[in-house]
Design an enzyme around this catalytic site. Structure first.
Site, PDB file in Angstrom:
ATOM      1  N   ASP A  48       3.380  -2.378   3.425  1.00 17.87           N
ATOM      2  CA  ASP A  48       3.322  -3.785   3.066  1.00 17.87           C
ATOM      3  C   ASP A  48       2.691  -4.610   4.178  1.00 17.87           C
ATOM      4  O   ASP A  48       3.287  -4.803   5.237  1.00 17.87           O
ATOM      5  CB  ASP A  48       4.753  -4.271   2.800  1.00 17.87           C
ATOM      6  CG  ASP A  48       4.834  -5.727   2.406  1.00 17.87           C
ATOM      7  OD1 ASP A  48       3.790  -6.315   2.071  1.00 17.87           O
ATOM      8  OD2 ASP A  48       5.952  -6.284   2.425  1.00 17.87           O
ATOM      9  N   ASP A 103      -2.149  -9.137   1.017  1.00 21.24           N
ATOM     10  CA  ASP A 103      -0.810  -8.568   0.964  1.00 21.24           C
ATOM     11  C   ASP A 103      -0.780  -7.370   0.027  1.00 21.24           C
ATOM     12  O   ASP A 103      -0.716  -7.521  -1.190  1.00 21.24           O
ATOM     13  CB  ASP A 103       0.189  -9.628   0.508  1.00 21.24           C
ATOM     14  CG  ASP A 103       1.611  -9.108   0.455  1.00 21.24           C
ATOM     15  OD1 ASP A 103       1.868  -8.026   1.007  1.00 21.24           O
ATOM     16  OD2 ASP A 103       2.465  -9.774  -0.147  1.00 21.24           O
TER      17      ASP A 103
END
Length: 432
Positions: free
Chosen positions: A133, A317
């Site tokens: 992430d 992201d």
């Protein structure tokens, strides 16, 4: 952060384009030792980590992904008024049972695509599939420190079975979202292996409890790849795995190659030219907030160019599924698609699943233009029917504010370079 339950799991084999002997690196988060004293040299090599593409009940995933991203980033949905279809969409039965009423604050229900990669922790190694992430900086894993009711369906780390685990007395961590959901617990250090790199004494965060969205996930935790200033460990922050490993790589960068319905990879230390077309273009990032953040002030729909606020930025992201853009941009885009509309039942824009010739959405990443093709805008399969027409969730959804989140809808068409050493983000298209 996109932690979803698995209905069908398809595991795809990967190919590592460059291999190297394992390199062991010591996390200097607890010491002032110089990098040369704590890390072995990897030389002119890097390592590649395969990612597993998890399939869910695709007719459920769009609205859940939108709610999940809203909670992660602490923003609000920004659907237009006067355009909502309140009751005419006849939802499929499985969707009715799982998606909460969007008039109340929702806890993500999962059911979406996510990309996970194998990670080993401890001695002897215990293996996990973690979500990589770039929107966070914690490394946490499901553990036996949690109630057993929270760990069903997950691989669970047992620190007592690792001879290299050391608990850090007085250290805690906690991730909290705008709706109050999150995870928190205790901290220790242990050996962590990703691909061919091993970091000794990496901070590993063990939950005491996690909220429901994590419990329902198919991954076993998270490996953050944002900047360490976002790390939530206290009283002293931890460096990320990449920050500890990068000094021994040929280049202090990693790349994300996330593909639609196919194998992908995270490559560390090198750029594989076979994974993109054309040339990579780079834009400087602003690391002040700890994210991979860059200016994004323009977008284009059809032949019309639009300007956003001078303060508008984009955040790359890999842990968010959809693209979250301004409400005006979403309204202008979906206005070009016949039948598309904002829908209050599912809490986002929907469009007819059979729509052909959907226009691309163009937007800028720094001074360069990126795009999401129309094929990528239809997200998942049918949510239900309206007037006998099947409707799908849109891959672009509106939010408030001037920070827009470029998630996997972007990465599934764009190879990405996260260049830590030069504080820049690069991208080039790849096939969808």
């Amino acid at each position: 952060m996109r932690y979803y339950s698995t209905v069908i799991v398809v595991t795809v084999l990967s190919v590592a384009y460059i291999t190297a002997a394992p390199v062991e690196i010591v996390d200097d988060s607890l010491s002032e030792l110089a990098a040369d004293d704590t890390a072995a040299e990897l030389g002119e090599s890097g390592f590649s980590v395969p990612v597993t593409h998890h399939y869910r009940e695709v007719n459920l995933k769009g609205p859940d992904a939108y709610d999940e991203a809203i909670h992660k980033w602490g923003v609000q949905k920004d659907l237009p008024t006067g355009l909502n279809v309140n009751s005419n969409l006849i939802l499929h039965s499985d969707f009715r049972k799982r998606v909460p009423d969007t008039s109340v604050k929702a806890t993500p229900q999962g059911n979406d695509v996510e990309y996970t990669a194998p990670v080993s922790i401890g001695t002897p190694a215990q293996s996990f599939n973690l979500n990589f992430d770039t929107g966070s900086a914690d490394l946490w894993v499901f553990a036996n420190t949690q109630p057993t009711s929270q760990t069903k369906g997950h691989r669970v780390f047992n620190p007592t079975k690792s001879t290299t685990f050391k608990k850090l007395s007085g250290y805690t961590w906690g991730i909290t979202y705008a709706d109050g959901s999150g995870a928190s617990g205790t901290v220790g250090t242990d050996k962590v292996a990703v691909g061919s790199a091993i970091v000794q004494n990496q901070f590993v965060e063990l939950p005491s409890t996690v909220s429901n969205n994590f419990v329902q996930g198919s991954n076993d935790g998270l490996l953050g790849l944002a900047f360490g200033k976002l790390n939530t460990v206290r009283p002293k922050q931890s460096k990320t795995f990449f920050e500890n490993a990068m000094s021994s790589l040929s280049n202090k960068l990693f790349t994300a190659y996330l593909r639609h319905a196919a194998v992908g990879s995270y490559d560390f230390g090198y750029i594989d030219r076979s994974k993109y077309t054309g040339n990579i273009v780079y834009t400087p990032i602003n690391t002040q907030n700890g994210w991979w953040e860059f200016p994004s002030k323009y977008y284009k729909v059809g032949n019309t160019n639009y300007t956003l606020s001078a303060a508008a930025t984009g955040i790359a992201d890999t842990g968010t599924t959809l693209m979250l853009i301004s409400s005006t941009a979403a309204k202008n885009y979906y206005a070009t698609i016949k039948g598309a509309q904002a829908n209050s039942q599912v809490g986002g824009y929907i469009l007819p699943c059979a729509t052909k010739n959907i226009p691309p959405f163009y937007f800028n990443v720094g001074p360069y233009v990126a795009s999401v093709s129309g094929a990528n805008v239809i997200y998942g399969t049918s949510l239900g029917t309206l007037g006998g027409v099947s409707y799908c969730f849109g891959g672009l959804q509106p939010i408030t504010g001037n920070q827009f989140i470029f998630g996997d809808v972007f990465f599934k068409q764009n190879f990405a370079v996260f260049d830590y050493a030069n504080a820049r983000f690069g991208f080039a298209p790849h096939s969808y």
